[in-house]
Enzyme design. Structure first.
Site, PDB file in Angstrom:
ATOM      1  N   ARG A 438     -11.013  34.416  81.019  1.00 46.55           N
ATOM      2  CA  ARG A 438      -9.580  34.141  81.077  1.00 46.55           C
ATOM      3  C   ARG A 438      -8.726  35.315  81.490  1.00 46.55           C
ATOM      4  NH1 ARG A 438     -10.450  31.599  75.844  1.00 46.55           N
ATOM      5  NH2 ARG A 438     -11.412  29.612  76.317  1.00 46.55           N
ATOM      6  N   VAL A 439      -9.248  36.538  81.451  1.00 41.43           N
ATOM      7  CA  VAL A 439      -8.421  37.643  81.943  1.00 41.43           C
ATOM      8  C   VAL A 439      -9.097  38.395  83.073  1.00 41.43           C
ATOM      9  CG1 VAL A 439      -7.175  38.046  79.807  1.00 41.43           C
ATOM     10  CG2 VAL A 439      -9.295  39.268  80.239  1.00 41.43           C
TER      11      VAL A 439
END
Ligand code: ATP
Ligand code: MG
Length: 573
Positions: A438-439
């Site tokens: 997600r990052v």
């Protein structure tokens, strides 16, 4: 009515002495006390004064204890040991000091209940008369519940327990690198004592929002399937999840090995594993030259549940020590399912109410407070980072069980390993559809981002088509080409253990395969051709590989060049 304090000594106190005690107590506690004398075998001039649960010890034993405490606070280095010791002996004036004592009420299954330690705090370490340490975990009105860090067979009802005034912690220093320690930081590799710089509590609040900065530097795993599609950044928490024996540990291990020469310190926490597996892992780290920048914290399956419970926090405290010095740290928790199980057994024995799957109510907090401690600190805090790779084992691929869903929601993405893929020989068995980072996007080099392009989309299309074409017998030419292309992609993602790719190698592989250059190579030869091609680039196109590796950029010219060279190579072979 005045309260009673009991004085133990060899001879009865004189009037004057008794008055001194009474004055001391009334000044200390603001209440009047009367002294009751009891005869005990103590050397002349020694005494012990017991007030409620506090003991003022003026015996030789007590003085020695104080001296030992004082010594333990000094920081010895080789060259200052003599003057420091001299100084300590000369300046030492023993004073009357209170410590608290309690008595064991019940003991069993690694848990003891103790009465009398009125002022003990949550998480404080207590010492039993047999020398075993315990940690206060349950504070009730008239007794406390302690978990034991050692053998409980020498602890009996009525034996004495003493407070230490310290919460559970671990000594830290650079000397831990290359060592294997237990959950309390004690070496278990037979290489002698570790001299510590500091003593850090194992529980520590996570860095706040202001102290952090966003994740922007890649932490390269060296595994193509991960670095190209689910890149991990320094300071990120990426879960590795899958059934037993699907290569979870292998991914963490490869990542540690790939940090060689990248100035990253690694901490591997083994929780509830077989001791033999840990030995094997340490051996593998050594063979690949990774042990010198790695600390292994091990609480194996045979260790008491409390040690397994604190092991990840202890490992995290060690990691934080390096992170706070501005270093980049990678920490692996292998695995948190076993950690949750250890905590469950401990909670049930402490008679806490069981909830879903018999886990106690705070099992989410158990892991969230651990994983939140991973961070990328801002410049004021030194800019260090701690990347966490927690591992979770699922049962029959069920990611919606209690512990897996909890940890999925805490982490910044997961790498899902599937046993079907693993047994079909697709290793590492990463399920591309269910994995996510997600990052990570920000933490990918520009070259990698450009090279990886639409690989996930291509793979998704391939999977869809593969299912679809299982039923069809004759396929048109375009579909066939699509299928062979997809098979080539899957071949490309296969990677042996302990064979991390360098950045430039990944970029070249991606550019070549995604541009359909290996389209006509038979599936079984794809891996071989790729290896030969990489060797070819390394031998004859040094400038390109150098540029890719150092700048992290893939210019259009370089890309064209790679395609041209690869085409020629494939045609001529
Ligand atoms: P456990 O559930 O027992 O902890 P695990 O999921 O951690 O297992 P590993 O121990 O990492 O799995 O791997 C299982 C086996 O698969 C090991 O023998 C390992 O050597 C092998 N293996 C893992 N990854 C690969 C790979 N990429 N290529 C070939 N073999 C692999
Ligand atoms: Mg494993």
């Amino acid at each position: 009515m005045s309260k009673k304090a009991i004085l133990y000594s060899n001879t009865p106190p004189s009037r004057a002495q008794e008055k001194r005690f009474v004055d001391f107590l009334s000044k200390k506690y603001g209440e009047s006390y009367s002294i009751v004398w009891k005869q005990t075998e103590l050397p002349e001039g020694s005494f012990k004064l017991v007030v409620d649960s506090e003991v003022y010890d003026w015996s030789d034993e007590g003085r020695l204890l104080q001296f030992k405490e004082r010594l333990s606070k000094l920081q010895f280095k080789d060259d200052n040991i003599i003057p420091l010791l001299k100084d300590a002996i000369e300046k030492w004036v023993p004073d009357i000091k209170a410590y608290e004592e309690g008595r064991v009420l019940t003991v069993g299954d690694g848990i003891a209940t103790v009465s009398g330690l009125d002022n003990v705090c949550y998480g404080e370490i207590v010492v039993f008369s047999s020398g075993v340490r315990g940690m206060a975990q349950d504070l009730r009105p008239d007794e406390i519940g302690c978990v034991l860090f050692g053998d409980d067979s020498d602890i009996i009802e009525g034996s004495i327990v003493r407070r230490t005034g310290r919460v559970a912690g671990i000594g830290v220093s650079d000397e831990y690198l290359g060592r294997v320690v237990d959950a309390l930081g004690r070496p278990i590799d037979g290489k002698g004592e570790i001299i510590c710089d500091e003593y850090l509590p194992i529980e520590n609040p996570a860095p706040g929002i202001i102290e952090r900065q966003s994740v922007d530097t890649p932490l390269e795993t060296g595994i193509l399937a991960i670095d190209s599609m689910f890149p991990i950044g320094r300071g990120q928490r990426e879960l590795i999840i899958g059934d037993r024996q699907t290569g979870k540990t292998a991914i963490a291990l490869d990542t540690i090995i790939n940090q060689r020469g990248k100035d990253v310190i690694c901490v591997y926490v083994a929780i509830g594993q077989k001791a033999s597996s840990v030995v094997q892992l340490v051996q593998n780290l050594k063979t690949h030259g990774a042990m010198e920048y790695t600390v292994v914290v091990s609480a194996s399956a045979s260790d008491p549940a409390p040690l397994q419970y604190i092991a990840p926090y202890a490992g995290c405290a060690l990691g934080e020590y390096f992170m706070n010095k501005g270093r980049d740290v990678l920490i692996v928790y292998d695995d948190l399912s076993k950690h949750a199980i250890a905590y469950r057994s401990l909670s049930l024995l402490l008679e806490r109410a069981p909830g879903r799957e018999a886990y106690p109510g705070d099992v989410f907090y158990l892991h969230s407070r651990l994983l939140e401690r991973s961070a990328h600190l801002n410049a004021e805090r030194g800019g260090g980072s701690m990347t966490a790779l927690p591992i979770v084992e699922t049962q029959a691929g069920d990611v919606s069980a209690y512990i897996p869903t909890n940890i999925i929601s805490i982490t910044d993405g997961q790498i899902f390993l599937e046993s079907d893929l693993f047994f079909a020989g697709q290793r590492p068995a990463v399920n591309v559809g269910l994995s996510v980072s997600r990052v990570g996007g920000d933490a990918q080099t520009k070259a990698m981002k450009k090279a990886a392009g639409a690989i996930r989309l291509d793979l998704a299309q391939y999977r869809e088509m593969e299912v679809f074409t299982q039923f069809a017998s004759d396929l048109d030419e375009a579909t066939k080409r699509q299928l062979t292309y997809g098979q080539g992609l899957m071949q490309m993602l296969k990677q042996d253990q302990y064979k991390p790719y360098k950045q430039y190698e990944m970029v070249i592989i991606l550019v070549v395969v995604l541009n359909h250059i290996l389209q006509d190579i038979p599936e079984k030869d794809v891996k071989k051709v790729l290896r030969e091609l990489l060797d070819h680039f390394e031998e004859s196109y040094f400038e390109i590989t150098e540029r890719l590796e150092n700048d992290g950029l893939l210019s259009d010219e370089d890309r064209e060049e790679i395609i041209k060279v690869a085409k020629k190579f494939v045609e001529e072979r």
